[in-house]
Scaffold this active site. Structure first.
Site, short mmCIF file in Angstrom:
data_model
loop_
_atom_site.label_atom_id
_atom_site.label_comp_id
_atom_site.label_asym_id
_atom_site.label_seq_id
_atom_site.Cartn_x
_atom_site.Cartn_y
_atom_site.Cartn_z
N GLY A 35 6.36 -4.14 8.53
CA GLY A 35 5.04 -3.62 8.82
C GLY A 35 3.97 -4.68 8.92
O GLY A 35 2.78 -4.38 8.79
N ASP A 145 -2.90 4.09 8.86
CA ASP A 145 -3.58 2.95 8.25
C ASP A 145 -4.18 2.02 9.30
O ASP A 145 -3.76 2.01 10.45
CB ASP A 145 -2.61 2.16 7.36
CG ASP A 145 -1.41 1.65 8.15
OD1 ASP A 145 -0.79 2.45 8.87
OD2 ASP A 145 -1.09 0.44 8.06
N ASP A 146 -5.16 1.25 8.88
CA ASP A 146 -5.76 0.18 9.70
C ASP A 146 -6.18 0.66 11.08
O ASP A 146 -5.84 0.06 12.11
CB ASP A 146 -4.79 -0.99 9.83
CG ASP A 146 -4.47 -1.64 8.49
OD1 ASP A 146 -5.11 -1.28 7.50
OD2 ASP A 146 -3.58 -2.51 8.44
N TRP A 251 4.08 1.11 -0.91
CA TRP A 251 4.23 0.09 0.14
C TRP A 251 3.70 -1.18 -0.50
O TRP A 251 2.51 -1.34 -0.69
CB TRP A 251 3.41 0.50 1.35
CG TRP A 251 3.24 -0.51 2.45
CD1 TRP A 251 2.92 -1.83 2.33
CD2 TRP A 251 3.34 -0.27 3.87
NE1 TRP A 251 2.82 -2.44 3.55
CE2 TRP A 251 3.07 -1.50 4.51
CE3 TRP A 251 3.63 0.85 4.62
CZ2 TRP A 251 3.08 -1.62 5.90
CZ3 TRP A 251 3.64 0.73 6.02
CH2 TRP A 251 3.37 -0.49 6.64
N TRP A 252 4.61 -2.11 -0.88
CA TRP A 252 4.20 -3.27 -1.65
C TRP A 252 4.05 -4.49 -0.74
O TRP A 252 5.00 -4.92 -0.08
CB TRP A 252 5.22 -3.56 -2.76
CG TRP A 252 4.72 -4.56 -3.74
CD1 TRP A 252 5.28 -5.77 -4.06
CD2 TRP A 252 3.52 -4.48 -4.53
NE1 TRP A 252 4.52 -6.43 -5.00
CE2 TRP A 252 3.43 -5.65 -5.30
CE3 TRP A 252 2.53 -3.51 -4.64
CZ2 TRP A 252 2.38 -5.89 -6.18
CZ3 TRP A 252 1.48 -3.74 -5.52
CH2 TRP A 252 1.42 -4.91 -6.27
N ASN A 253 2.84 -5.04 -0.71
CA ASN A 253 2.53 -6.14 0.20
C ASN A 253 2.82 -7.51 -0.41
O ASN A 253 1.94 -8.35 -0.59
CB ASN A 253 1.08 -6.03 0.66
CG ASN A 253 0.93 -5.05 1.80
OD1 ASN A 253 1.77 -5.00 2.70
ND2 ASN A 253 -0.12 -4.25 1.77
N ASP A 258 0.87 -12.21 6.41
CA ASP A 258 0.18 -12.18 7.70
C ASP A 258 -1.32 -12.43 7.58
O ASP A 258 -1.99 -12.76 8.57
CB ASP A 258 0.45 -10.88 8.45
CG ASP A 258 0.11 -9.62 7.66
OD1 ASP A 258 -0.48 -9.75 6.55
OD2 ASP A 258 0.42 -8.52 8.13
N ASN A 284 6.96 -5.13 2.07
CA ASN A 284 6.55 -5.66 3.36
C ASN A 284 6.82 -7.16 3.37
O ASN A 284 6.26 -7.88 2.54
CB ASN A 284 5.05 -5.37 3.56
CG ASN A 284 4.61 -5.56 5.00
OD1 ASN A 284 5.42 -5.70 5.91
ND2 ASN A 284 3.30 -5.57 5.22
#
Length: 488
Positions: A35, A145-146, A251-253, A258, A284
């Protein structure tokens, strides 16, 4: 009698063939979400990560590359035949390794909800999912999202939430009515981290409406208190679950980079809930698929047993398994590239924390001199030499594809090690008072290197607060007579 014998036999079978990690994990859905922003992974990368996930006991992969136009910007358009073929191949690979391939779509930027256009968009969405179902995909996710113009200004309201949640509900209901083999959907709302969901402790209008309207069987993912945050405690998870009236997935960033591509995230997964259960957990990754495996392997260990997970031990095991004879060198390198931090992102262990403590001890003793100062100096020289040696061996012996992913950071790592060795020499010259001309030349040379490293920080970073900082601290000490070390 037969019942007790059956129980006894089952017990023997369990001891002989214990439950696999996939069966034993308390987290039902766990894996990788592709993602991140930027260049998506190649087909080869995806094939490789699916095999890796299967080996590590992960059981799901979400296809959601932000820069795949057919996932987001041009979501209404069908995938070209060539890409459909690749997706079908990914499904086959996922099946082979006992994974679910989950197809995600992000329509929020220009999705219509009402009137003829809304009816048309729902039809297009169902057709898109039907095409994916024909390729063998069974689980789907819809992400909001976003969304440009909404997320930046937090301008979403209850009407936006109602439109989005009802769209998910309607599409899921119609699709699952036609396909009994399709499990419930996953979703990400526009307010997808806790601090954006609330004012104080009260839910914002968007979050209140989305939580009330979204079908209870949809698994919702959120990222923690922030987009990239230190961790999620058990209490924080309870808090957000209470806000939504359901158990939220994560959802772990990490190890995604990025937002700061100059640095690699090579540390273990840390600071996730120990006691509270999660319905889903997705990591992610970086655009660097091979290097992402270090953190992902530790995440897989966490998912097997959150309560007893030991990050450092899992990290060492991952390095040993993935790098074999190079594990020791890779551990030195990776320890200096773990922390991801900027004005809004804070995640991962500190870079080379043990070495940083040794540096702090060195500066405490160096001003007064004595045997402790000399012993500290010798220990730092040993550590910096080990860094330089590790960088040289990795540059020579790493597999080509991994070396390509980390080449800029690995080159800088070696340069920093050599600069820090020279900084130690400079400090000895400064203390002895001998060879003043040589000292001035070395000081000028190291200042030039420091300026070079500073100039390139936007493109390559490693060990900012440790190896990189020591060079600055040594130059400052020679010029001013004091060290500006900070509390760490």
């Amino acid at each position: 009698m037969f019942y007790w014998f059956s129980c006894f036999l089952a017990g023997l079978l369990f001891m002989a063939f214990p439950a696999s990690g996939a069966d034993a994990s308390p987290i039902p859905l766990r894996g990788v979400v592709e993602g991140f922003y930027g260049t998506p992974w190649s087909h080869k990368n995806r094939q490789d990560i699916l095999e890796f996930c299967g080996e590590e006991g992960l059981n799901a992969y979400i296809y959601a590359p932000k820069n795949d136009p057919y996932h987001k910007d041009r979501w209404r358009e069908p995938y070209p035949k060539s890409q459909q073929k690749k997706l079908a191949e990914l499904v086959q690979t996922a099946d082979k390794h006992h994974l679910e391939l989950i197809f995600a779509i992000s329509p929020g930027q220009d999705l219509h909800y009402d009137g003829p256009e809304g009816t048309a968009d729902r039809k297009i969405m169902l057709e898109k999912l039907e095409a994916m179902h024909n390729l063998g995909i069974r689980r789907f996710a819809i992400f909001f999202d976003d969304i440009k113009g909404m997320t930046e200004k937090s301008s979403v309201d209850a009407e936006d939430a109602r439109n989005q949640a009802e769209f998910i509900n309607e599409v899921q209901k119609e699709f699952r009515a036609a396909h009994e083999d399709a499990p419930p959907f996953l979703a990400v709302p526009t307010e997808y981290y806790y601090e954006d969901m609330v004012t104080g402790t009260d839910p914002k209008p968007y979050t209140r409406a989305f939580s009330e309207i979204l079908s209870p069987d949809v698994t919702m993912l959120y990222t923690g208190n922030g987009v990239v945050t230190e961790g999620i405690s058990d209490e924080e998870l309870k808090q957000v679950d209470g806000l939504y009236g359901r158990s939220l997935g994560v959802w772990w960033n990490y190890p995604v980079t990025d937002y700061q591509e100059a640095k690699l995230a090579l540390g273990p997964i840390v600071n996730l809930p120990k006691q509270e259960t999660l319905p889903a957990l997705f990591f992610n990754p970086m655009k660097h698929e091979r290097l992402s495996k270090i953190a992902l392997a530790t995440g897989a260990e966490y998912a097997q047993d959150p309560e007893h997970y030991a990050p450092e031990e899992a990290w060492s095991r991952a390095l040993e398994k993935q790098y074999g004879k190079l594990a020791g060198d890779m551990e030195i390198f990776a320890s200096h590239s773990q922390r991801m931090e900027n004005s809004w992102a804070h995640c991962g262990p500190q870079d080379a924390a043990a070495l940083r403590r040794e540096m702090d001890d060195f500066w405490k003793h160096w001003a007064t001199g004595g045997i402790e100062a000399e012993l500290d100096w010798l220990e730092l020289r040993h550590q910096f030499q080990a860094m330089d040696d590790a960088a040289s061996r990795l540059q020579k012996n790493l597999p080509k594809d991994i070396r390509k992913e980390c080449a800029p950071q690995l080159n800088l790592f070696g340069e920093l090690a050599r600069a820090d060795l020279q900084a130690l020499q400079l400090l000895q010259m400064h203390r002895s008072g001998t060879h003043p001309n040589e000292m001035k030349k070395m000081l000028a040379k190291l200042k030039e290197k420091n300026n070079k490293f500073t100039a390139h920080q936007k493109t390559v970073r490693i060990s900012d607060g440790t190896a990189r900082a020591f060079l600055e601290e040594a130059v400052d000490y020679v010029e001013t007579g004091t060290s500006k070390t900070t509390d760490r």
